[in-house]
Every structure is written in structure tokens, then in C-alpha cells.
Scaffold this active site. Structure first.
Site, PDB file in Angstrom:
ATOM      1  NE  ARG A  27      -3.520  -0.143   2.808  1.00 48.52           N
ATOM      2  CZ  ARG A  27      -4.796  -0.143   2.435  1.00 48.52           C
ATOM      3  NH1 ARG A  27      -5.293  -1.183   1.815  1.00 48.52           N
ATOM      4  NH2 ARG A  27      -5.567   0.887   2.678  1.00 48.52           N
ATOM      5  CD  GLU A 488       2.610   4.929 -11.460  1.00 44.82           C
ATOM      6  OE1 GLU A 488       1.704   5.053 -10.643  1.00 44.82           O
ATOM      7  OE2 GLU A 488       2.586   4.060 -12.353  1.00 44.82           O
TER       8      GLU A 488
HETATM    9  C1  G6P Z   1      -2.634   5.462  -6.861  1.00 43.76           C
HETATM   10  C2  G6P Z   1      -1.963   4.231  -7.441  1.00 43.76           C
HETATM   11  C3  G6P Z   1      -2.240   4.164  -8.937  1.00 43.76           C
HETATM   12  C4  G6P Z   1      -3.734   4.169  -9.186  1.00 43.76           C
HETATM   13  C5  G6P Z   1      -4.414   5.379  -8.530  1.00 43.76           C
HETATM   14  C6  G6P Z   1      -5.934   5.224  -8.547  1.00 43.76           C
HETATM   15  O1  G6P Z   1      -2.040   6.600  -7.346  1.00 43.76           O
HETATM   16  O2  G6P Z   1      -0.569   4.280  -7.222  1.00 43.76           O
HETATM   17  O3  G6P Z   1      -1.676   2.977  -9.472  1.00 43.76           O
HETATM   18  O4  G6P Z   1      -3.973   4.202 -10.564  1.00 43.76           O
HETATM   19  O5  G6P Z   1      -4.033   5.465  -7.157  1.00 43.76           O
HETATM   20  O6  G6P Z   1      -6.269   4.115  -7.756  1.00 43.76           O
HETATM   21  P1  G6P Z   1      -7.585   3.280  -7.894  1.00 43.76           P
HETATM   22  O7  G6P Z   1      -7.469   2.214  -6.836  1.00 43.76           O
HETATM   23  O8  G6P Z   1      -8.723   4.218  -7.630  1.00 43.76           O
HETATM   24  O9  G6P Z   1      -7.640   2.715  -9.271  1.00 43.76           O
END
Ligand code: G6P
Length: 608
Positions: A27, A488
Site C-alpha cells: 500500500r 512512477e
Molecule cells: C494510486 C496508485 C495508482 C492508481 C491510482 C488510482 O495513485 O498508485 O496505481 O492508478 O491510485 O487508484 P484506484 O485504486 O482508484 O484505481
């Protein structure tokens, strides 16, 4: 973002807490800590480093009740003194995920009462608030409930008291938390992967729930304080699905899981002869025929999936579509249309901005809501009328991969169902689309076979500081996604442009130190893209072209071609995503970055 694990058992639960935190590492976090109750005392161990270090430091600690936490700094720098659990006068200890917005006022009030703050966090006010109620008598549950009424903001918390063995109190509002049900022992955690080591039985806590966790039982109280019963589910996850297996990183594993993840997501439709609205939920039959337009809300990679869907929805289904970044939409005054279907896309189903955008849409009068999400029972799923689960399995790597391609598959299904309802897809065309969907996992498998060539190409990037990604039409969002993956995990500055915009600015940046990556499918825009590539070449730029087999773009000095095995028509963005994921992965490997846990980033962004 912050992870919580808690346990009440009749054995030493320290290793359960540490193993649970290891499972939550994905996380994103910067420090970790735990507290156990033993012999009427709270024993706290914290570390400003990795969970493994916390494990070493707590190897000789014993306790049968405890709470643990991985912290992703919001208030106060990452340091041991700011790491959770936080304590109040050696009696109360708290872990917290979320943000307490009124913490400054509470801090002033509690300081005036004589409480001494030892951290810069917003969390510490929770510990002192609970202490202030608990010390005057009553139960830990009552003290926690009283304290919660004072908090403004989002939280998932775990609370223990030194003089209260074999009990912990947990609560959630806005941040995820679930209860693990064992035999004669119970647990709480931010997500199920932390608890698979001890149980598969899970209770998903609702917004505002407070739970008293005991050895033999547990009691749940809703936001109004009424005792309630919540169903116990058996988690479908198994421990193997969160193991690394033969791979070096979760990201690599997850890239390779895409054929299976797509097959799972498409299972229901691929085994049937036609597409029906019911796959989005029972109410879809009533809602879909009324839909006049689509509004897609999402963040990060999920937002890119929405951008691809816009091309599909407008071209195939003939339905107007807007795609908006959730964090922008939630604070904007917009003009609602009650006939708009609001689609949220989220891997985790927990992203604070996406959730807030969904609620904002509802507040402005939207009632047609659909969630495309990878986590059953997540907040976004529960708060939407319709849903389609992507069945990608747990995604551990912070950089999203298999969640993205399965979101695309789900959005393609949405497009086809709406197109059919609007009479824009003949029975014959529908069969053709279904055939292409059934073939998709195999097509992705063929792209994965290009891995050695992509690893080779990646060597050209390792010493670069910038990269430009180009795409057109349906593949412009794929260029954005490729650039996002690279920045990233490799920390190389990468930008994406629709290729037609090249001469309106980015061309000025092109020289031999700025590799240009181009997504070149064989579609209607190919000839235009070829001209854009010539513009780059003429300026001495080095091109890396991911081209379909029949595009006839040849390798030559300054142009490296990666030939894709086949052209997938409308589904081409899914195929073209895969080599860009692999490119980012191999560049990061060479740079030696922490691929699965890139600096400063979190997997589930549960705070604003
Ligand atoms: C964070 C993660 C990304 C993800 C984004 C949206 O920034 O590092 O990989 O695309 O959140 O997250 P979700 O769980 O809403 O797709």
C-alpha cells in the site's frame, strides 16, 4: 497508504501483526510500528524503516492483544516519533489511517487539559481524546465512541488499553477496515491480504461502524450506536494469490497475469452467446435505456482507462462521454444531467478522491451510478447502483498493470451493451466482438513473448533523464499510461502527447538525449503518425516505435521498431499497453529502483 492490523488471541500475536504488515507493505509506507498489551502495560516497538526491521526489533516481544501500523506520512515527517501506534499516558494506544481535519483545534483543547504531544501527527489527538473519556470510568468502547463524535475527517482506527487485555476497539469512516473472524481469536485489518495467514472469514465494516473485538466474540455498532449484525463472507483470496512465486517483483508477476485476469473478467460474457445489461446488476435493465450520456470519474491509471473508453463509447455506442479527474470534479460546480450515467473506475474501490467525486455527483442530483472496480465490497462498489467487477485478483505492485487492462475490458463490455441497446451493433457484429474478446487473452500472451526484446530496448533508457511518449486517437491514453508507468517506477521524467500536438511545443525538446516512444497501431491515423515520426527523426531524436506487424515502419538509423504480433482493432489499446508496462519495468530494473514500492507513492490513496 497506511495499513492497519490488529489481533486479539490466546497466543503471542506479534508475528501475526508483523506478517500482516508485510502483506500491507504494497500500500506504500515510510515507517511502521506495533503495540501489544502485556502484564497491564503497553509495549510499543516502532521503526522508521521497513517492516522487516520492525520484525527484528520486536522478535522478543510478547502479547496476546495488539495493534500494528504502516504509516504513509501526511502530518509530520516520516520518523520514529511520528510512527504509529500513538499513546496517551501509557494507558491508551491508537493506530489510524486517514486524516483528522479538525486536529489543530482538538490539539489546542487537549493541550489546555494538560496532555503532552510527542508527535506532529493528527492521530495523537485521537489517543488523548479517548484517554480523556476513558479515565473518567466506563468502557473502552464507550470512550472510543465518545471520542469519535468529536472527529471531523476520515479514519480507520484500532485502539487498545493497557488495563484491558483481550479486547480492541476498531472503527471506520471513510477509510477501509475489515474484521477477520477466527476461532477463539479475532482480527482487524485494512485489507484481507493481511489476514489470510489466520482466517478467510471476513466481515466488511460499514461506514461509521465501531466494533468491539474480544477473544470469543465481537460486537458491531453502527454510526448511530445501535448494535447490528453484519454478514460473514468467506474470502475468495488465497495465500498463493499474494505470493511472489517465480517472479522477481509483483509488477512483473502482475504483467504476466494479464491473460488470466482478462479471461476471468470476461468469463461470464465469453461463455454466453450475447451481451446483456444484467452483467452490470439487476437495475441495469431499467437504467441503461434511459442513459443519454456518460461521465467517467477516476484517478491515475484508472483515469487513463476512462480516456480510452471515451473513444469507444462515442464511436461504437454513439453516446456522448466526458472523462474527468475525480479530484478536480469533486470541487467543481458542474451542470448535472439526471440522464447521465456516472461511471467511477477504481482498482481499490477506496481512492478518497474517486469516492468523494461519486458522492459529489450524487449530491448534485445524479442517480445513475456504475462502479468498475477490482475489490468486491469496497466503498465505491457499495455506494454505486450498478457494478462490474474486474477480476484481476489482488494487485500488489503500486504501479497498476493488470487492473488497467481488465478495466479496459470491462469498459469495452459497457460500450457494447450500450451500443446494442441503441441499435448500433448488429447481431453479426456482436458475435465478431465476442470472438475478439475471447481471443484477447491469447493475443496478450503473444505480446508477453516479446519480453526479451523489450528488455534489450530498455537499455537505451537507463541513462536518460527525460522521455516523450506519442500516440494518436485511442492510443493517446496508452501513451499517457506508458509515460506514467515509466515515471512512477524508474523516476525518469516522462511526458505523453497526442502526436499531432508535437509541433505545438514538445518538438522543441527533441534531441539525442530525449528518447521518443511511439505507439503505432495500424489504424486510420497511421499515415499521420508516420509523418510525426519523421518530424522527430529530422531533429536527431531517437525513436522507439511499438508498431503493428503490417504498419511497414522499418528499423533504420535512429528508429528502433518493436513489432507487435497482431492488430486487435478496437481492442488494440489493451495489447499496446503491455510492452509499455514491460519497458518501464526493465528500465526500473536497470536503475535499481524499488519497483513494487516506488518512492513517495502509495497503492491506495485513501486520503486527499
Ligand atoms: C494510486 C496508485 C495508482 C492508481 C491510482 C488510482 O495513485 O498508485 O496505481 O492508478 O491510485 O487508484 P484506484 O485504486 O482508484 O484505481
Amino acid at each position: 497508504m497506511c495499513g492497519i492490523v490488529g489481533a486479539v488471541g490466546k497466543r503471542n500475536i506479534v508475528s501475526i501483526l508483523v506478517n500482516g504488515l508485510l502483506r500491507l507493505e504494497y500500500r506504500g509506507y515510510d515507517s511502521a510500528g506495533l503495540v501489544v498489551v502485556h502484564d497491564g502495560k503497553l509495549n510499543r516497538v516502532r521503526s522508521a524503516g521497513r517492516v522487516a526491521e520492525l520484525g527484528e526489533k520486536s522478535a522478543n516481544t510478547y502479547g496476546e492483544t495488539g495493534i500494528a501500523h504502516t504509516r504513509w506520512a501526511t502530518h509530520g515527517i516520516p520518523s520514529e516519533r511520528n510512527a504509529h501506534p500513538h499513546m496517551s499516558r501509557d494507558l491508551i494506544s491508537v493506530v489510524h489511517n486517514g486524516i483528522i481535519e479538525n486536529y489543530e483545534a482538538l490539539r489546542t483543547e487537549l493541550s489546555a487539559q494538560g496532555y503532552v504531544f510527542t508527535s506532529d501527527t493528527d492521530t495523537e489527538v485521537i489517543a488523548h481524546l479517548i484517554h480523556s473519556h476513558y479515565q473518567s470510568g466506563g468502557t473502552l468502547l464507550a470512550a472510543t465512541q465518545a471520542a469519535l463524535t468529536r472527529l471531523v475527517g476520515a479514519y480507520a482506527i484500532g485502539v487498545v488499553a493497557a488495563n484491558n487485555p483481550h479486547q480492541l476497539i476498531a472503527a471506520r469512516k471513510g477509510s477501509p477496515l475489515l474484521l477477520g473472524v477466527g476461532e477463539g481469536e479475532h482480527f482487524v485489518a485494512s485489507d484481507m491480504s493481511a489476514l489470510l495467514q489466520v482466517t478467510k472469514n471476513v466481515v466488511y465494516l460499514e461506514e461509521g461502524d465501531v466494533v468491539e473485538v474480544n477473544l470469543a466474540d465481537y460486537r458491531i455498532f453502527d454510526a448511530k450506536g445501535a448494535e447490528v449484525t453484519r454478514p460473514v463472507h468467506v474470502s475468495e483470496l488465497d495465500n498463493d494469490s499474494v505470493e511472489l512465486g517465480e517472479y522477481q517483483h509483483y509488477m512483473q508477476k502482475e504483467i504476466h497475469e494479464q491473460p488470466q485476469a482478462l479471461a476471468n473478467t470476461l468469463e461470464a460474457v465469453c461463455n454466453s452467446q450475447s451481451l446483456v445489461p444484467g452483467i452490470f446488476g439487476a437495475d441495469a435493465n431499467a437504467i441503461f435505456p434511459q442513459v443519454e450520456s456518460i461521465l467517467i470519474l477516476a484517478c491515475g491509471t484508472s483515469h487513463h482507462a476512462g480516456m480510452v473508453a471515451r473513444y469507444w463509447l462515442e464511436e461504437i455506442a454513439g453516446i456522448p462521454c466526458t472523462v474527468e479527474i475525480a479530484s478536480e470534479y469533486r470541487y467543481r460546480t458542474s451542470v448535472p444531467n439526471p440522464k447521465t450515467l456516472v461511471v467511477t473506475i477504481s482498482q481499490s474501490g477506496e481512492t478518497a478522491d474517486t469516492l468523494a467525486a461519486l458522492n459529489h455527483a450524487k449530491d448534485t442530483g445524479h442517480t445513475f451510478t456504475l462502479a468498475i472496480c477490482n475489490v468486491p465490497e469496497s466503498a465505491i462498489i457499495r455506494q454505486s447502483k450498478l457494478r462490474l467487477l474486474t477480476r484481476a485478483g489482488p494487485e500488489i505492485g503500486v504501479a497498476s498493470t493488470k487492473a488497467f487492462t481488465t478495466q479496459l475490458a470491462a469498459l469495452f463490455l459497457l460500450t457494447l451493451v450500450l451500443a446494442k441497446l441503441r441499435g448500433r451493433v448488429s447481431a453479426e457484429r456482436e458475435q465478431q466482438f465476442l470472438h475478439e474478446l475471447r481471443h484477447l487473452p491469447i493475443a496478450v500472451q503473444k505480446v508477453l513473448a516479446l519480453e526479451p526484446q523489450i528488455a534489450e530496448l530498455s537499455k537505451h533508457f537507463a541513462d536518460k533523464h527525460h522521455a516523450l511518449f506519442l500516440g494518436r486517437g485511442l492510443h493517446y491514453p496508452i501513451a499517457l499510461e506508458g509515460a506514467l508507468k515509466l515515471k512512477e517506477i524508474s523516476y525518469i521524467h516522462a511526458e505523453a502527447y497526442p502526436a499531432g500536438e508535437l509541433k505545438h511545443g514538445p518538438l522543441a525538446l527533441v534531441d539525442e538525449d530525449m528518447p521518443v516512444v511511439s505507439v503505432a497501431p495500424n489504424d486510420a491515423l497511421l499515415e499521420k503518425l508516420k509523418s510525426n515520426l519523421q518530424e522527430v527523426k529530422a531533429r536527431g531524436g531517437e525513436l522507439f516505435v511499438f508498431a503493428d506487424a503490417d504498419t511497414h515502419i522499418r528499423s533504420e538509423e535512429g528508429i528502433h521498431i518493436l513489432q507487435m504480433p497482431e492488430h486487435a482493432g478496437f481492442l488494440s489499446p489493451i495489447l499496446h499497453t503491455v510492452p509499455l508496462q514491460l519497458l518501464a519495468y526493465y528500465v526500473a530494473l536497470q536503475k535499481g529502483t524499488d519497483v513494487d514500492k516506488p518512492r513517495n507513492l502509495a497503492k491506495s490513496v485513501t486520503v486527499e
